[in-house]
Design a protein around this motif. Structure first.
Motif: not given
Length: 388
Positions: A257-268, A270-277
């Motif tokens: 989860i720590g790495k997931f949260e570190a990578l989360a700022p890159l989600f925009p 890929e808009p579809i990932l951001q939409e399905n956060y």
């Protein structure tokens, strides 16, 4: 050039060859002379090979449909039907008009004997399905896919090109429908039938790796990324703007989860990932739960809700729902004790391990061996006494 819906006229060989020699570039003339010789001698296998050579020539492209319709159709029943269909599919790509294109392929389908040549039938149906998909006929695509599968499913030792045609169009269909889990499965099956380095361009490999990554994240039944993580197609992401997707795949596989949260700022990106956060957050929590169970010994898999909450970074009152979700998805097996607020886990879904996870498993094996040695030392004197 256009394809004809009527039966091919009787071939007058000398007339066909003479017209071809006067209408085509000199570099193609040796091929037409070879066609005449091989046809006259009825050397159908050699003629088939020579035709494939001809069809692969860039200079032959403007003449491919006419050669197929005016020449090949005369003896098409005498050659290998799978080769015939491969030829037909290749030349059909030169037909720009959608209706003419489909008419060309369906006419060829009507002339192929399904019982005698089931692989040829499947390859052609898959090609027709793909053409319909390109022209926006999703319903027609699915109908032809189902017909192709009904034949393919009963065959053994199928030519890889036939499997590739079916799984390729099925993957494209599910991509068009945004059905992530079926796309993921069929796309991996397609890759198992081809050599990505030889059969796909660099751009196609990158697109496939990107789409597989997105489908792995968003597939509501995909919680085991092992086959994709081991596949060389992921290397196509290296050095590109999508390289972070590969890191995110491994992050999910580790349930980190720590790495997931570190990578989360890159989600925009890929808009579809951001939409399905919200969905992705739940998914990483489920993967974290799996990892938490996996790294425990068999005797340590009764976990309090508070422990699960710490491992998954969830409030305690959301743990029960998470564990129930994992049970319903068959990611784990076990039971819930709601009174004592404990989860008793008896099994966890197998998956591909990272180097870190393998190292952790090796340590647990060492501890297990140490315990066995300890037991052996305790019972050895008793066994000797009993034997005496």
């Amino acid at each position: 050039m256009t394809s004809t819906q009527t039966p091919a006229p009787k071939l007058v060989l000398d007339e066909f060859i003479g017209t071809a020699l006067s209408a085509t570039p000199a570099e193609l003339h040796p091929y037409f002379n070879d066609f005449r010789t091989l046809y006259t001698r009825k050397l159908w296998h050699q003629l088939t090979n020579k035709l494939f050579e001809f069809f692969d020539l860039p200079a032959a492209r403007p003449y491919r449909v006419d050669v197929f319709e005016q020449f090949v159709r005369d003896f098409e029943s005498k050659i290998n039907q799978l080769k015939l269909v491969e030829m037909g599919v290749k030349v059909s790509k030169d037909i720009d008009n959608p209706q003419t294109h489909l008419t060309f392929l369906t006419s060829l389908l009507s002339r192929v004997d399904t019982a005698a040549s089931p692989e040829a039938h499947v390859l052609l149906l898959a090609s027709i399905a793909h053409a319909k998909l390109l022209y926006g006929d999703l319903e027609g695509t699915k109908s032809d896919m189902d017909s192709a599968w009904a034949v393919l499913d009963k065959l053994d030792n199928v030519d890889s090109r036939v499997n590739a045609a079916y799984y390729g169009v099925a993957a494209d269909y599910y991509k068009a429908k945004a059905e992530y889990a079926p796309y993921y499965r069929h796309s991996l099956l397609y890759l198992a039938c081809v050599d990505p380095e030889k059969d796909l361009s660099e751009e196609e490999r990158l697109l496939r790796a990107h789409d597989l990554s997105i489908s792995a994240f968003l597939g509501d039944s995909i919680y085991n990324f092992g086959e994709l993580l081991m596949h060389p197609i992921l290397e196509a992401l290296n050095g590109t703007q999508h390289e972070w997707l590969s890191k995110l795949l491994f992050t999910f596989n580790e349930g980190n989860i720590g790495k997931f949260e570190a990578l989360a700022p890159l989600f925009p990106k890929e808009p579809i990932l951001q939409e399905n956060y919200a969905f992705l957050r739940q998914k990483i929590c489920l993967m974290a739960l799996i990892e938490s169970v996996f790294k425990r010994g068999a005797g340590e898999r009764s976990m309090s809700f508070r422990t699960v909450a710490e491992e998954t970074r969830l409030p305690v009152d959301e743990v029960e729902h998470l564990v129930m979700k994992a049970l319903s998805l068959k990611l784990i097996r076990g039971s819930l004790d709601q009174v004592d607020e404990k989860a008793h886990i008896t099994w966890v879904q197998p998956r591909v391990l990272s180097r870190e996870q393998i190292g952790g498993m090796a340590k647990r094996l060492e501890q297990w061996v140490e315990k066995l040695n300890g037991v052996e030392k305790r019972i050895a004197p008793e066994v000797l006494t009993t034997s005496a």
